[in-house]
Design an enzyme around this catalytic site. Structure first.
Site, PDB file in Angstrom:
ATOM      1  N   GLU A  83       1.057   2.162 -11.008  1.00 23.03           N
ATOM      2  CA  GLU A  83      -0.409   1.628 -10.946  1.00 23.03           C
ATOM      3  C   GLU A  83      -1.109   2.512  -9.845  1.00 23.03           C
ATOM      4  O   GLU A  83      -0.870   2.451  -8.860  1.00 23.03           O
ATOM      5  CB  GLU A  83      -0.223   0.321 -10.803  1.00 23.03           C
ATOM      6  CG  GLU A  83      -1.697  -0.482 -10.510  1.00 23.03           C
ATOM      7  CD  GLU A  83      -1.744  -2.040 -10.762  1.00 23.03           C
ATOM      8  OE1 GLU A  83      -0.570  -2.567 -11.183  1.00 23.03           O
ATOM      9  OE2 GLU A  83      -2.407  -2.428 -10.238  1.00 23.03           O
ATOM     10  N   LYS A 261       0.965 -11.821  -8.206  1.00 27.87           N
ATOM     11  CA  LYS A 261       1.182 -10.548  -9.038  1.00 27.87           C
ATOM     12  C   LYS A 261       0.802  -9.344  -7.914  1.00 27.87           C
ATOM     13  O   LYS A 261       1.804  -8.465  -7.879  1.00 27.87           O
ATOM     14  CB  LYS A 261       0.413 -10.284 -10.082  1.00 27.87           C
ATOM     15  CG  LYS A 261       1.237  -9.120 -10.804  1.00 27.87           C
ATOM     16  CD  LYS A 261       0.132  -7.910 -10.814  1.00 27.87           C
ATOM     17  CE  LYS A 261       0.477  -6.877 -11.683  1.00 27.87           C
ATOM     18  NZ  LYS A 261      -0.153  -5.524 -11.431  1.00 27.87           N
ATOM     19  N   ASP A 277      17.263  -4.689  -6.388  1.00 29.33           N
ATOM     20  CA  ASP A 277      17.225  -5.400  -7.569  1.00 29.33           C
ATOM     21  C   ASP A 277      15.933  -5.843  -7.733  1.00 29.33           C
ATOM     22  O   ASP A 277      15.794  -7.275  -7.209  1.00 29.33           O
ATOM     23  CB  ASP A 277      18.535  -6.236  -7.743  1.00 29.33           C
ATOM     24  CG  ASP A 277      18.549  -7.161  -9.046  1.00 29.33           C
ATOM     25  OD1 ASP A 277      17.485  -7.115  -9.916  1.00 29.33           O
ATOM     26  OD2 ASP A 277      19.342  -7.791  -9.281  1.00 29.33           O
ATOM     27  N   HIS A 375     -10.485   1.466  -8.902  1.00 30.03           N
ATOM     28  CA  HIS A 375      -9.508   1.527  -9.913  1.00 30.03           C
ATOM     29  C   HIS A 375      -9.760   2.742 -10.870  1.00 30.03           C
ATOM     30  O   HIS A 375      -8.944   3.584 -11.406  1.00 30.03           O
ATOM     31  CB  HIS A 375      -9.349   0.214 -10.664  1.00 30.03           C
ATOM     32  CG  HIS A 375      -7.902  -0.251 -10.791  1.00 30.03           C
ATOM     33  ND1 HIS A 375      -6.964  -0.699  -9.791  1.00 30.03           N
ATOM     34  CD2 HIS A 375      -7.340  -0.430 -12.038  1.00 30.03           C
ATOM     35  CE1 HIS A 375      -6.161  -1.182 -10.267  1.00 30.03           C
ATOM     36  NE2 HIS A 375      -6.243  -0.811 -11.731  1.00 30.03           N
TER      37      HIS A 375
HETATM   38  C1  MEV Z   1      -3.808  -5.914  -9.762  1.00 27.07           C
HETATM   39  O1  MEV Z   1      -2.495  -5.087 -10.118  1.00 27.07           O
HETATM   40  C2  MEV Z   1      -3.546  -6.781  -8.636  1.00 27.07           C
HETATM   41  C3  MEV Z   1      -4.660  -7.815  -8.368  1.00 27.07           C
HETATM   42  O2  MEV Z   1      -5.021  -8.292  -9.734  1.00 27.07           O
HETATM   43  C4  MEV Z   1      -4.240  -8.711  -7.593  1.00 27.07           C
HETATM   44  C5  MEV Z   1      -5.148  -9.851  -7.544  1.00 27.07           C
HETATM   45  O3  MEV Z   1      -5.997 -10.308  -8.317  1.00 27.07           O
HETATM   46  O4  MEV Z   1      -4.989 -10.649  -6.330  1.00 27.07           O
HETATM   47  C6  MEV Z   1      -5.946  -7.002  -8.176  1.00 27.07           C
END
Ligand code: MEV
Length: 423
Positions: A83, A261, A277, A375
């Protein structure tokens, strides 16, 4: 694509033979087979012994996050992932954290839980008491399985027993509490759980069924904290914005999943680079986030008296330096050396700091200009490059895609054709 996936004896073939057969039964071209054959920094023979039915390798980009200072020590952090923006975001967050001394991280030690499920127990509560009475014998049996770990100060240290009421009625769960030292510990713990199971059956009069480690590693936590200077991060509005963003995640599991995430973007990338792992890390993180019956953020964000932003992270971090890919994968070994960590808990602490940095960077971007700007720039470069642009054309085409607000493969292809002709 294939018509028949029943490849009898596939496992018995050599890697080369498996590829030949793949070529025969799929539509893969010679070039594609060649790409899959490439094992990168991992010797083919090592790859062939790591998992089953191996046909080749699969490589991620390896980036290095800079600027990290953790518990007063500087680290260059290897991160393997697909990413864009993640490595840049971690480096940038770590740079801002440095202003107030960087990250402080502690841990609760490398302690894992091995579970033995016992069913058909005539008197579950009585069996629980009997198991606890025989704790010393059970721990001894467990520790006999791994004298090396015991000689290093690790091993089974305690026994916990619970009676669960389940869909299938009451069941007794015996839990070995094991200090796994510098190992992630799945092998050690599973071996111990299997070894004590017959004794557990004898003591309880029941039948031992599952004997396996728990990935809810809530005795193997890291706790990271950092203070972010208000002016450095963009002022009081940014501080307030991040606190609001945290409050959103705390109140809503839909937002919280994405919040966590973002943390795992960093944790998993370092985990992959260092041969960990990562499925266990994900399972541990998300089960820990829900431990009180509601899914919650793994970090907290608040404003201190000086108006600076204070972030904390608390999560399980079951990682190891001995055994597994951390030992067998030469790139993982090199990355661990780049990082310079000497123990599993030091690796866990670094990963906790990276998780916190990653979360800070995401929330800061989201609470200000949004994440798409940065991004999209990287995304445009990826699109340009996958459309066939090379050298300086990548930058030129990426800039055009952004300017035209058309970051699309078909447009990139057109530009590659057009601009290559001009050159
Ligand atoms: C993207 O990989 C991760 C984000 O969505 C985390 C977040 O929203 O806090 C930018």
């Amino acid at each position: 694509m294939t018509e028949n996936s029943e490849l009898r004896g596939f496992y018995k073939l050599t890697m080369g033979e498996r590829r030949q057969l793949l070529k025969k039964v799929t539509s893969l071209s010679d070039d594609e087979i060649k790409i899959l054959a490439n094992t990168g920094g991992l010797p083919a023979e090592t790859a062939d012994h790591m998992i089953e039915n191996v046909v080749g390798g699969y490589t991620y980009p390896l980036g290095v996050a800079t600027n990290f200072t953790i518990n007063g020590k500087d680290y260059l952090v290897p991160m393997a992932l697909e990413e864009p923006s993640v490595v840049a975001a971690a480096s940038n967050a770590a740079k801002m954290a440095r202003v107030k001394g960087g990250f402080k991280v502690t841990n609760t030690g490398p302690v894992m839980i091995g579970q033995i499920q016992v069913v058909n127990v005539p008197k579950p509560e009585g069996a629980k008491a009997k198991l606890l009475e025989r704790k010393i014998d059970l721990l001894k049996k467990a520790n006999d399985q791994d004298p090396m770990l015991v000689s290093l100060g690790g091993g089974a240290k305690d026994l916990n027993v619970k009676v669960l009421s389940s869909l299938k009625g009451p069941m007794v769960i015996a839990e070995l509490i094991v200090n796994t030292g510098d190992a992630m510990g799945a092998n050690a713990v599973n071996t111990m759980a299997e070894a004590v199971a017959p004794m557990v059956e004898e003591i309880t009069g029941g039948r031992a069924l599952l004997r396996i480690i728990s990935n809810l590693a809530d005795r193997r936590l890291v706790r990271a904290t950092a203070v972010f200077d208000r002016e450095t991060i963009g002022g009081g509005d940014v501080v307030d914005g991040i606190v609001y963003a945290y409050a959103f995640a705390d109140a809503d599991p839909y937002r919280c999943a994405t919040h966590n995430k973002g943390i795992m973007n960093g944790v998993v990338a370092v985990g992959i680079a260092c041969g960990q792992d990562i499925r266990a890390l994900e399972a541990g993180a998300h089960s820990y986030a829900s431990r009180n019956g509601r899914y919650k953020p793994l970090t907290t964000w608040e404003k201190n008296r000086d108006g600076d932003l204070v972030g904390t992270l608390e999560m399980p971090m079951a990682v190891g330096l001995v055994g597994g890919a951390a030992r067998t994968h030469p790139a993982a070994r090199a990355n661990i050396r780049m990082l310079g960590v000497k123990t599993a808990i030091e690796l866990a602490e670094v990963m906790g700091a990276v998780g916190l940095a990653q979360n800070f960077a995401a929330l800061r971007a989201l609470a200000s200009e949004g994440i798409q700007k940065g991004h999209m720039k990287l995304h445009a470069h990826n699109v340009a490059s996958s459309a066939g642009a090379t050298g300086e054309l990548i930058d030129i085409i990426a800039a055009r895609l952004i300017e035209e607000r058309k970051i699309r493969f078909d447009r990139a292809k057109e530009l590659v054709a057009e601009l290559s002709k001009e050159k």
